[in-house]
Motif scaffolding. Structure first.
Motif, short mmCIF file in Angstrom:
data_model
loop_
_atom_site.label_atom_id
_atom_site.label_comp_id
_atom_site.label_asym_id
_atom_site.label_seq_id
_atom_site.Cartn_x
_atom_site.Cartn_y
_atom_site.Cartn_z
N LEU A 1 11.50 -7.77 -8.54
CA LEU A 1 10.78 -8.39 -9.65
C LEU A 1 11.38 -7.98 -11.00
CD1 LEU A 1 8.39 -10.08 -10.65
CD2 LEU A 1 6.99 -8.00 -10.56
N ALA A 2 11.67 -6.69 -11.15
CA ALA A 2 12.25 -6.21 -12.41
C ALA A 2 13.65 -6.77 -12.62
CB ALA A 2 12.29 -4.68 -12.41
N GLY B 1 12.77 1.84 -13.75
CA GLY B 1 11.50 1.20 -14.10
C GLY B 1 10.67 0.84 -12.88
N SER B 2 11.33 0.31 -11.86
CA SER B 2 10.59 -0.05 -10.64
C SER B 2 10.13 1.19 -9.88
CB SER B 2 11.47 -0.93 -9.75
OG SER B 2 12.69 -0.27 -9.42
N LEU B 3 10.88 2.30 -9.98
CA LEU B 3 10.48 3.54 -9.31
C LEU B 3 9.15 4.05 -9.86
CD1 LEU B 3 11.02 5.98 -7.46
CD2 LEU B 3 12.34 6.98 -9.34
N ILE B 4 8.98 4.01 -11.18
CA ILE B 4 7.74 4.49 -11.78
C ILE B 4 6.55 3.67 -11.28
CG2 ILE B 4 6.52 4.83 -13.96
CD1 ILE B 4 9.23 5.28 -15.27
N VAL B 5 6.72 2.35 -11.26
CA VAL B 5 5.63 1.49 -10.77
C VAL B 5 5.36 1.75 -9.29
CG1 VAL B 5 4.86 -0.90 -10.50
CG2 VAL B 5 6.23 -0.26 -12.49
N ALA B 6 6.43 1.94 -8.50
CA ALA B 6 6.26 2.18 -7.07
C ALA B 6 5.51 3.48 -6.80
CB ALA B 6 7.63 2.21 -6.38
N ILE B 7 5.77 4.51 -7.60
CA ILE B 7 5.06 5.79 -7.43
C ILE B 7 3.57 5.61 -7.70
CG2 ILE B 7 4.79 8.10 -8.39
CD1 ILE B 7 7.82 8.15 -8.82
N VAL B 8 3.25 4.89 -8.76
CA VAL B 8 1.83 4.65 -9.08
C VAL B 8 1.16 3.82 -7.98
CG1 VAL B 8 0.24 3.62 -10.75
CG2 VAL B 8 2.27 4.84 -11.55
#
Length: 232
Positions: free
Chosen positions: A70-71, A116-123
């Motif tokens: 998506l990103a 950026g996608s890593l931060i969202v995935a962690i949340v």
């Protein structure tokens, strides 16, 4: 979409493999039928901690990959618009601009997309764990813990939406200035903060316009189907 489908093929195969890796346990139960007790056996899978951690890692991989795709799409769109907007001679812009944006994203900005996608995935993974404990707490009828976990889930949901919103604008800053992710995020955050009223107004207007578009499309298609059914 094609990349996500290709990933999902392997993800589903690995998920089935993990689901069948547990130990089979046989249980017995009874039920009453016409005055007599009927005994039956059923089987369940039991999983050790290693398999549970593997399931959690699999869920994290799904979240990270889906958010990465998506990103990546958002960055390609941002690069395409930036190339069109900052090019004086519009005749040089063609359909190959999207291909150029795709290539530039792969060669120079994959780290930005991955971070950026890593931060969202962690949340999202933390939200998944909280939802798991919420399901467990419903069986214990612990109302206090259910409310606490519901509040935590609400806060994490708000945090995820804020991160996604800032990330989207960080990709735009990255597409324009080629800044790294952290610097792009900082620039995007302060830019949004300085223009918070304008951002709120634009979001409200765009939401209303999208709502009108959805209503118009649904109404027009329903009317056309009605006319087709009546006069055919």
């Amino acid at each position: 979409a094609a990349g996500l489908v290709a990933f999902m093929v392997f993800w589903v195969i690995y998920a089935f493999f993990l689901a069948s890796s547990g130990d089979i346990e046989v249980h017995s139960s009874q039920y009453e039928y016409e005055g007599s007790m009927i005994t039956y056996n059923y089987r369940t899978f039991s999983y050790n901690n290693s398999i549970r951690y593997a399931f959690l890692f699999l869920i994290f991989c799904f979240f990270w990959t889906s958010e990465f795709i998506l990103a990546f799409g958002q960055l390609v769109v941002a690069l395409s618009f930036a190339a069109w907007y900052f090019t004086r001679d519009k005749s040089t812009i063609s359909s190959f601009t999207v291909l150029w944006a795709f290539t530039q994203s792969i060669l120079h900005h994959l780290g930005t997309v991955a971070f950026g996608s890593l931060i969202v995935a962690i949340v999202r993974t933390i939200r998944f764990i909280v939802a798991y404990f919420q399901k467990k707490m419903k069986k214990t009828h612990n109302v206090v813990m259910q409310y606490v976990l519901a509040c935590v889930q609400c806060c994490l949901t708000c945090l995820e939406k804020c991160i996604k919103f800032i990330n989207k604008h960080a990709y735009i800053i990255c597409a324009i200035y080629s800044y790294p992710f952290c610097k792009s995020t900082r620039k995007a955050f302060w830019l949004l903060l300085r223009n918070i009223l304008r951002v709120a107004a634009v979001n409200m207007v765009s939401t209303f316009v999208l709502l009108l578009g959805k209503i118009f499309i649904a109404s027009s298609t329903t009317f056309l189907c009605y006319v087709a059914l009546i006069y055919t």
